[in-house]
Motif scaffolding. Structure first.
Motif, PDB file in Angstrom:
ATOM      1  N   ALA B  71       0.820  -1.222   0.000  1.00 34.80           N
ATOM      2  CA  ALA B  71       0.000   0.000   0.000  1.00 34.80           C
ATOM      3  C   ALA B  71       0.851   1.269   0.000  1.00 34.80           C
ATOM      4  CB  ALA B  71      -0.923  -0.007   1.221  1.00 34.80           C
ATOM      5  N   LEU B  72       2.174   1.125   0.119  1.00 33.77           N
ATOM      6  CA  LEU B  72       3.016   2.326   0.197  1.00 33.77           C
ATOM      7  C   LEU B  72       2.990   3.072  -1.145  1.00 33.77           C
ATOM      8  CD1 LEU B  72       6.253   1.205   2.089  1.00 33.77           C
ATOM      9  CD2 LEU B  72       4.212   2.302   3.015  1.00 33.77           C
ATOM     10  N   PRO B  73       2.563   4.322  -1.118  1.00 31.37           N
ATOM     11  CA  PRO B  73       2.599   5.093  -2.357  1.00 31.37           C
ATOM     12  C   PRO B  73       3.997   5.712  -2.517  1.00 31.37           C
ATOM     13  CG  PRO B  73       1.600   6.366  -0.611  1.00 31.37           C
ATOM     14  CD  PRO B  73       2.045   5.078   0.015  1.00 31.37           C
ATOM     15  N   VAL B  74       4.234   6.353  -3.636  1.00 33.78           N
ATOM     16  CA  VAL B  74       5.502   7.081  -3.777  1.00 33.78           C
ATOM     17  C   VAL B  74       5.366   8.340  -2.923  1.00 33.78           C
ATOM     18  CG1 VAL B  74       7.042   8.271  -5.366  1.00 33.78           C
ATOM     19  CG2 VAL B  74       5.874   6.190  -6.079  1.00 33.78           C
ATOM     20  N   ALA B  75       6.193   8.420  -1.891  1.00 28.13           N
ATOM     21  CA  ALA B  75       6.084   9.562  -0.978  1.00 28.13           C
ATOM     22  C   ALA B  75       6.708  10.799  -1.614  1.00 28.13           C
ATOM     23  CB  ALA B  75       6.790   9.227   0.326  1.00 28.13           C
ATOM     24  N   GLY B  76       6.259  11.958  -1.124  1.00 29.73           N
ATOM     25  CA  GLY B  76       6.772  13.224  -1.657  1.00 29.73           C
ATOM     26  C   GLY B  76       8.283  13.311  -1.547  1.00 29.73           C
ATOM     27  N   TRP B  77       8.806  12.819  -0.417  1.00 32.73           N
ATOM     28  CA  TRP B  77      10.254  12.936  -0.213  1.00 32.73           C
ATOM     29  C   TRP B  77      11.041  12.045  -1.173  1.00 32.73           C
ATOM     30  CZ3 TRP B  77      12.247   8.251   1.064  1.00 32.73           C
ATOM     31  CH2 TRP B  77      11.406   7.348   1.703  1.00 32.73           C
ATOM     32  N   GLU B  78      10.396  10.977  -1.658  1.00 32.75           N
ATOM     33  CA  GLU B  78      11.106  10.091  -2.602  1.00 32.75           C
ATOM     34  C   GLU B  78      11.368  10.811  -3.931  1.00 32.75           C
ATOM     35  OE1 GLU B  78      10.226   5.509  -2.216  1.00 32.75           O
ATOM     36  OE2 GLU B  78       8.369   6.664  -2.067  1.00 32.75           O
ATOM     37  N   ALA B  79      10.429  11.684  -4.300  1.00 35.15           N
ATOM     38  CA  ALA B  79      10.579  12.418  -5.545  1.00 35.15           C
ATOM     39  C   ALA B  79      11.745  13.403  -5.459  1.00 35.15           C
ATOM     40  CB  ALA B  79       9.293  13.170  -5.856  1.00 35.15           C
TER      41      ALA B  79
END
Lengths: 196, 193
Positions: B71-79
């Motif tokens: 369920a983990l989405p791409v988090a803002g910090w990953e971008a």
């Protein structure tokens, strides 16, 4: 002499995740899932809701991981988010509960079949386990909130006293005192089950 | 009534059962326990309570970890992460290089001085300049149009009404924020209503 493999700290795991190793977040999940689910279960009184909300909380934590301040403990942060999420969920339920009560329906979270570990076998054992489970929940629910939240953070969340004090912004002595009073109340209410 | 000699030990017993007693208090407590059956019984009851709460724990569903990981989405910090950035940055550099080379080739016959890469860079700069000028012109024109409409309908009554509307919106926002912050003394109390 053999030395056990040293486990990375929470902060090291968070740093690894932030450095791009997404799988390390699974280790954090593994480390906290039991405490988190049980903490939420005692607040929500429904095992499925507790698991669903635990998942939601962990996803929320992941998304905000870069905002985690390492001068605090990860567990303190996690349980603060969990508590806020549980309170929000209970608020949302309020409207549903009112409408269900008005229709004479069963209240959510009650009348459920908890799949608790059963140390006693046989029909009597199962009955006793069910009674015990209900009695524990009732005893916890009957505590005033100021004691209940600390009892749950300590006994379900397994947070140390210092972390609870920090999380709730209370002096350490106050936390100890409230836990003492809360446990005294629980002891009185669960007297019949203490010799089991 | 509780006898006075037990009083200092009651809280210690509670901490001892919960594993939170300071080490320096351990020895005095043990001495007291050796001579006090009442406190020994109290300690046993507290330990039973601890064990009862432990035994009442719900087993965790075995697939929770995998459910969370899925369920983990791409988090803002990953971008914003350097590794995530590296690919788009490399792609942009590549595209910019290709554009420069193409424009340089195209500009070459028009400008004898453009045999080098400088000609291509000037061409790209010229293109950006033209784009900015066109965008600026469009923006100015649209704002001028809005200004003319507002100017035509600007009366003291409209201004007053608009000011009241803004004040009302602010008050509404403040009241909503305050309502959200006020937690009940017991947030779970509502469940027993």
């Amino acid at each position: 002499m053999t030395r056990g493999v040293e486990q990375p700290t929470d902060e090291e795991l968070v740093a690894a995740v932030l450095a791009g190793d997404r799988e390390r977040f699974g280790d954090l999940v593994e480390r906290y899932q039991a405490r988190l689910v049980n903490y939420l279960f005692r607040l929500l009184r429904n095992p499925d809701d507790a698991h669903d909300l635990a998942q939601e909380v962990l996803v929320k934590v992941y998304q905000a991981l870069d905002r985690f301040d390492p001068q605090f403990r990860f567990s303190t942060w996690l349980f603060r988010i969990a508590q806020n999420s549980a309170i929000d969920q209970i608020r949302r339920r309020r409207f549903r509960l009112v409408s269900l009560s008005a229709e004479g329906g069963e209240r959510e979270g009650e009348g459920h079949d908890w799949d608790l570990p059963a140390p006693e076998r046989g029909p009597y054992g199962e009955l006793r386990n069910r009674e015990r489970g209900d009695a524990i929940q009732e005893a916890i629910d009957s505590l005033p909130w100021e004691y209940r939240e600390l009892i749950l953070l300590r006994h379900m969340g397994e947070l140390p006293y210092e972390e609870i004090a920090r999380m709730k912004g209370m002096p350490l002595g106050t936390v100890k005192n409230k836990l003492f009073r809360g446990r005294q109340m629980l002891k009185e209410k669960l007297e019949d089950f203490l010799s089991d | 009534m509780e006898s006075p000699e037990h009083t200092p030990y009651r809280e210690w017993l509670d901490l001892a059962a919960d594993g939170g007693l300071e080490p320096e208090r351990q020895a005095p407590l043990e001495r007291h326990l050796a001579a006090c059956p009442e406190c020994r019984a109290e300690l046993a009851a507290l330990q039973s309570l601890d064990s009862l709460l432990m035994r009442s724990r719900l087993p965790v569903q075995p697939d929770l970890r995998s459910r969370v990981m899925q369920a983990l989405p791409v988090a803002g910090w990953e971008a914003r992460h350097p590794r995530t950035w590296s690919f788009p940055v490399a792609l942009m550099v590549l595209l910019a290089g290709a554009a420069t080379a193409l424009l340089g080739t195209g500009a070459a016959p028009l400008d004898p001085a453009a045999h080098s890469g400088w000609g291509a860079l000037f061409a790209v700069a010229g293109m950006f300049k033209a784009t900015l000028l066109a965008g600026g012109g469009l923006l100015a024109a649209s704002w001028r149009g809005v200004g003319m409409v507002v100017e035509g309908s600007l009366t003291p009554a409209v201004m007053g009404g608009f000011a009241l509307f803004v004040v009302f919106l602010n008050l509404l926002l403040v009241s909503l924020l305050r309502r959200r912050r006020e937690l009940p003394a017991d947030p779970l109390e509502m469940r027993r209503e």
